[in-house]
Design an enzyme around this catalytic site. Sequence first.
Site, PDB file in Angstrom:
ATOM      1  CB  THR A   1      -7.680   2.004  12.124  1.00 16.89           C
ATOM      2  OG1 THR A   1      -8.582   2.980  12.611  1.00 16.89           O
ATOM      3  CG2 THR A   1      -8.478   0.740  11.864  1.00 16.89           C
ATOM      4  CG  ASP A   2      -8.476   5.472  16.320  1.00 14.95           C
ATOM      5  OD1 ASP A   2      -8.900   5.272  15.164  1.00 14.95           O
ATOM      6  OD2 ASP A   2      -8.459   6.602  16.839  1.00 14.95           O
ATOM      7  CD  GLU A   3     -12.221   4.606  11.667  1.00 14.34           C
ATOM      8  OE1 GLU A   3     -13.295   4.102  11.309  1.00 14.34           O
ATOM      9  OE2 GLU A   3     -11.639   5.490  11.027  1.00 14.34           O
TER      10      GLU A   3
ATOM     11  CE1 TYR B   1     -10.179   0.890   7.052  1.00 13.62           C
ATOM     12  CE2 TYR B   1     -11.014   2.219   8.870  1.00 13.62           C
ATOM     13  CZ  TYR B   1      -9.955   1.733   8.128  1.00 13.62           C
ATOM     14  OH  TYR B   1      -8.668   2.075   8.470  1.00 13.62           O
TER      15      TYR B   1
ATOM     16  CE  LYS C   1      -6.639  -1.709   8.912  1.00 10.61           C
ATOM     17  NZ  LYS C   1      -5.454  -1.925   8.036  1.00 10.61           N
TER      18      LYS C   1
ATOM     19  N   GLY D   1       0.814  -1.227   0.000  1.00  7.91           N
ATOM     20  CA  GLY D   1       0.000   0.000   0.000  1.00  7.91           C
ATOM     21  C   GLY D   1       0.840   1.265   0.000  1.00  7.91           C
ATOM     22  N   GLY D   2       2.041   1.168  -0.553  1.00 11.16           N
ATOM     23  CA  GLY D   2       2.964   2.306  -0.508  1.00 11.16           C
ATOM     24  C   GLY D   2       2.630   3.428  -1.475  1.00 11.16           C
ATOM     25  CB  ALA D   3       0.792   3.831  -4.558  1.00  8.02           C
ATOM     26  N   GLY D   4      -0.415   4.720  -1.355  1.00 10.09           N
ATOM     27  CA  GLY D   4      -1.508   5.419  -0.680  1.00 10.09           C
ATOM     28  C   GLY D   4      -0.980   6.563   0.172  1.00 10.09           C
ATOM     29  CG  PHE D   5      -2.685   9.759   3.530  1.00  8.98           C
ATOM     30  CD1 PHE D   5      -1.909  10.910   3.346  1.00  8.98           C
ATOM     31  CD2 PHE D   5      -3.338   9.590   4.751  1.00  8.98           C
ATOM     32  CE1 PHE D   5      -1.786  11.858   4.359  1.00  8.98           C
ATOM     33  CE2 PHE D   5      -3.225  10.527   5.760  1.00  8.98           C
ATOM     34  CZ  PHE D   5      -2.440  11.655   5.568  1.00  8.98           C
ATOM     35  CB  ILE D   6      -0.298   6.060   5.929  1.00 12.38           C
ATOM     36  CG1 ILE D   6      -1.464   6.870   6.496  1.00 12.38           C
ATOM     37  CG2 ILE D   6       0.746   5.799   7.016  1.00 12.38           C
ATOM     38  CD1 ILE D   6      -2.299   6.134   7.531  1.00 12.38           C
ATOM     39  N   GLY D   7       1.194   5.025   3.294  1.00 11.63           N
ATOM     40  CA  GLY D   7       2.256   4.205   2.713  1.00 11.63           C
ATOM     41  C   GLY D   7       3.275   5.031   1.948  1.00 11.63           C
TER      42      GLY D   7
HETATM   43  N1  LIG Z   1      -5.797   7.257   7.071  1.00  5.81           N
HETATM   44  C1  LIG Z   1      -5.914   7.111   8.391  1.00  5.81           C
HETATM   45  O1  LIG Z   1      -6.286   8.060   9.092  1.00  5.81           O
HETATM   46  C2  LIG Z   1      -5.514   5.812   9.043  1.00  5.81           C
HETATM   47  C3  LIG Z   1      -5.422   5.761  10.438  1.00  5.81           C
HETATM   48  C4  LIG Z   1      -5.010   4.579  11.042  1.00  5.81           C
HETATM   49  C5  LIG Z   1      -4.722   3.467  10.273  1.00  5.81           C
HETATM   50  N2  LIG Z   1      -4.834   3.529   8.923  1.00  5.81           N
HETATM   51  C6  LIG Z   1      -4.473   2.329   8.150  1.00  5.81           C
HETATM   52  O2  LIG Z   1      -3.279   2.638   7.443  1.00  5.81           O
HETATM   53  C7  LIG Z   1      -3.270   1.972   6.189  1.00  5.81           C
HETATM   54  C8  LIG Z   1      -3.080   2.976   5.076  1.00  5.81           C
HETATM   55  O3  LIG Z   1      -4.125   3.930   5.121  1.00  5.81           O
HETATM   56  P1  LIG Z   1      -4.206   5.107   4.047  1.00  5.81           P
HETATM   57  O4  LIG Z   1      -5.030   6.173   4.627  1.00  5.81           O
HETATM   58  O5  LIG Z   1      -2.850   5.409   3.553  1.00  5.81           O
HETATM   59  O6  LIG Z   1      -5.035   4.382   2.888  1.00  5.81           O
HETATM   60  P2  LIG Z   1      -5.166   4.757   1.357  1.00  5.81           P
HETATM   61  O7  LIG Z   1      -6.545   4.374   0.963  1.00  5.81           O
HETATM   62  O8  LIG Z   1      -4.706   6.146   1.099  1.00  5.81           O
HETATM   63  O9  LIG Z   1      -4.109   3.793   0.631  1.00  5.81           O
HETATM   64  C9  LIG Z   1      -4.298   2.411   0.529  1.00  5.81           C
HETATM   65  C10 LIG Z   1      -3.334   1.885  -0.525  1.00  5.81           C
HETATM   66  O10 LIG Z   1      -3.505   0.462  -0.586  1.00  5.81           O
HETATM   67  C11 LIG Z   1      -3.536   0.076  -1.949  1.00  5.81           C
HETATM   68  N3  LIG Z   1      -4.339  -1.160  -2.067  1.00  5.81           N
HETATM   69  C12 LIG Z   1      -5.672  -1.303  -1.847  1.00  5.81           C
HETATM   70  N4  LIG Z   1      -6.035  -2.586  -2.068  1.00  5.81           N
HETATM   71  C13 LIG Z   1      -4.907  -3.262  -2.418  1.00  5.81           C
HETATM   72  C14 LIG Z   1      -4.631  -4.606  -2.751  1.00  5.81           C
HETATM   73  N5  LIG Z   1      -5.613  -5.539  -2.783  1.00  5.81           N
HETATM   74  N6  LIG Z   1      -3.366  -4.970  -3.051  1.00  5.81           N
HETATM   75  C15 LIG Z   1      -2.365  -4.038  -3.023  1.00  5.81           C
HETATM   76  N7  LIG Z   1      -2.568  -2.748  -2.730  1.00  5.81           N
HETATM   77  C16 LIG Z   1      -3.828  -2.352  -2.424  1.00  5.81           C
HETATM   78  C17 LIG Z   1      -4.179   1.250  -2.681  1.00  5.81           C
HETATM   79  O11 LIG Z   1      -3.863   1.246  -4.068  1.00  5.81           O
HETATM   80  C18 LIG Z   1      -3.587   2.431  -1.934  1.00  5.81           C
HETATM   81  O12 LIG Z   1      -2.377   2.843  -2.524  1.00  5.81           O
HETATM   82  C19 LIG Z   1      -4.578   1.199   6.107  1.00  5.81           C
HETATM   83  O13 LIG Z   1      -4.328  -0.125   6.492  1.00  5.81           O
HETATM   84  C20 LIG Z   1      -5.490   1.899   7.107  1.00  5.81           C
HETATM   85  O14 LIG Z   1      -6.437   1.017   7.634  1.00  5.81           O
HETATM   86  C21 LIG Z   1      -5.226   4.674   8.286  1.00  5.81           C
END
Ligand SMILES: NC(=O)c1ccc[n+]([C@@H]2O[C@H](COP(=O)([O-])OP(=O)(O)OC[C@H]3O[C@@H](n4cnc5c(N)ncnc54)[C@H](O)[C@@H]3O)[C@@H](O)[C@H]2O)c1
Length: 356
Positions: free
Chosen positions: A133-135, A158, A162, A7-13
């Site tokens: 997540t804390d959720e 969701y 998790k 998930g490294g192309a997402g927000f936290i990743g």
């Molecule tokens: N955003 C928050 O506030 C928050 C808080 C606590 C925990 N988290 C957890 O942190 C993690 C990242 O959250 P985020 O906000 O960056 O999410 P995000 O939705 O921005 O990014 C998720 C990433 O996962 C990738 N992805 C989705 N399904 C996939 C699959 N089947 N195979 C490979 N890649 C896949 C997506 O392409 C995307 O790049 C999640 O596990 C989320 O539950 C998020």
Amino acid sequence: MRIVVTGGAGFIGSAVCRHLVTATEHEVLNVDKLTYAGSLTSLAPVSKASTYRFLKADICDADVMATAFRDFAPDAVIHLAAESHVDRSITGSRDFIETNVIGTYTLLETARAYLSELPPSRREAFRFLVVSTDEVYGSLGPEGLFSEDTAYDPSSPYSASKAASDHLAMAWHRTYGLPVIISNCSNNYGPYQFPEKLIPLIILNGLEGKSLPVYGNGSNVRDWLYVEDHAKALLLILKTGQIGRKYNVGGGNERRNIDVVRQICASLDKLHPEGRPHDQLITFVTDRPGHDHRYAIDAQRLEQELGWRAGETFDTGLTKTVAWYLASRNWWQPLRDRVYAGERLGTLPWVATGTG
Ligand SMILES: NC(=O)c1ccc[n+]([C@@H]2O[C@H](COP(=O)([O-])OP(=O)(O)OC[C@H]3O[C@@H](n4cnc5c(N)ncnc54)[C@H](O)[C@@H]3O)[C@@H](O)[C@H]2O)c1
């Protein structure tokens, strides 16, 4: 270390990848399916580095994961890939079950098979960090904090998916000895967050003079953490956390949603004045079904045992975030134009009431 980041192309990743590649010596394999939420432009600052590589793949694909582990030979996994938006989980939960439950299961099994082939010294050193997540803890009343011992009580598809992911990971530790650590973090905010989430949605709608939707009466409370503080916490937990243990991560920044929205408006008034105050655009809309009232994290274990401290306050982090969105139209405009324009998600035609 050689670290697989899912998930490294997402927000936290992407914040984790940028931190690992620019501030450490570790090598990264970013495994991401590039769903609507994934964006390779978030990785532009590191994409050419020799210590970074990208694999477009679905974590549910066991054969591809096995090959990726064999070829890259990781010392650790930071597992972030997930479907992450509560509103989307309300109207379509299947992807959440597939990625968040089957995906985690597939990775746990991949890691288990991979570890069985490693020499004992490398097996001892291996770590599998599940980013949660804390959720999963459900909703708090006006008092109290979530500790690592709080019982799971998820409210949304969701958070239930998790919670399932966390339970699988801990069971794989207890049953198979997989060296799992779990982190449970509060709401993140900061640069590169997909504009469906509260803070970027309000910033961008405010910039475009559109209404600023606040669910219910805006009294729901979230505990906010700047994303780069989270990324650093994850590396610290990976390196120094205890196997089989959970760590809550939170910045101690509890805010009501309405106060967050007003603070963004004040920041926009200062950084992007438009004649009339932005808070005139605030509109209260129908609440989210099953909306948890309050989340608040007790991060003492992380602070006292591992010595972590958040670097940003909510005020400094939010100002940085608003300034980043003002300066980064090239990142968000294509997403607003082609992927998500800000429409309401997660409403239902009817919800049964009076159910326990
Ligand atoms: N955003 C928050 O506030 C928050 C808080 C606590 C925990 N988290 C957890 O942190 C993690 C990242 O959250 P985020 O906000 O960056 O999410 P995000 O939705 O921005 O990014 C998720 C990433 O996962 C990738 N992805 C989705 N399904 C996939 C699959 N089947 N195979 C490979 N890649 C896949 C997506 O392409 C995307 O790049 C999640 O596990 C989320 O539950 C998020």
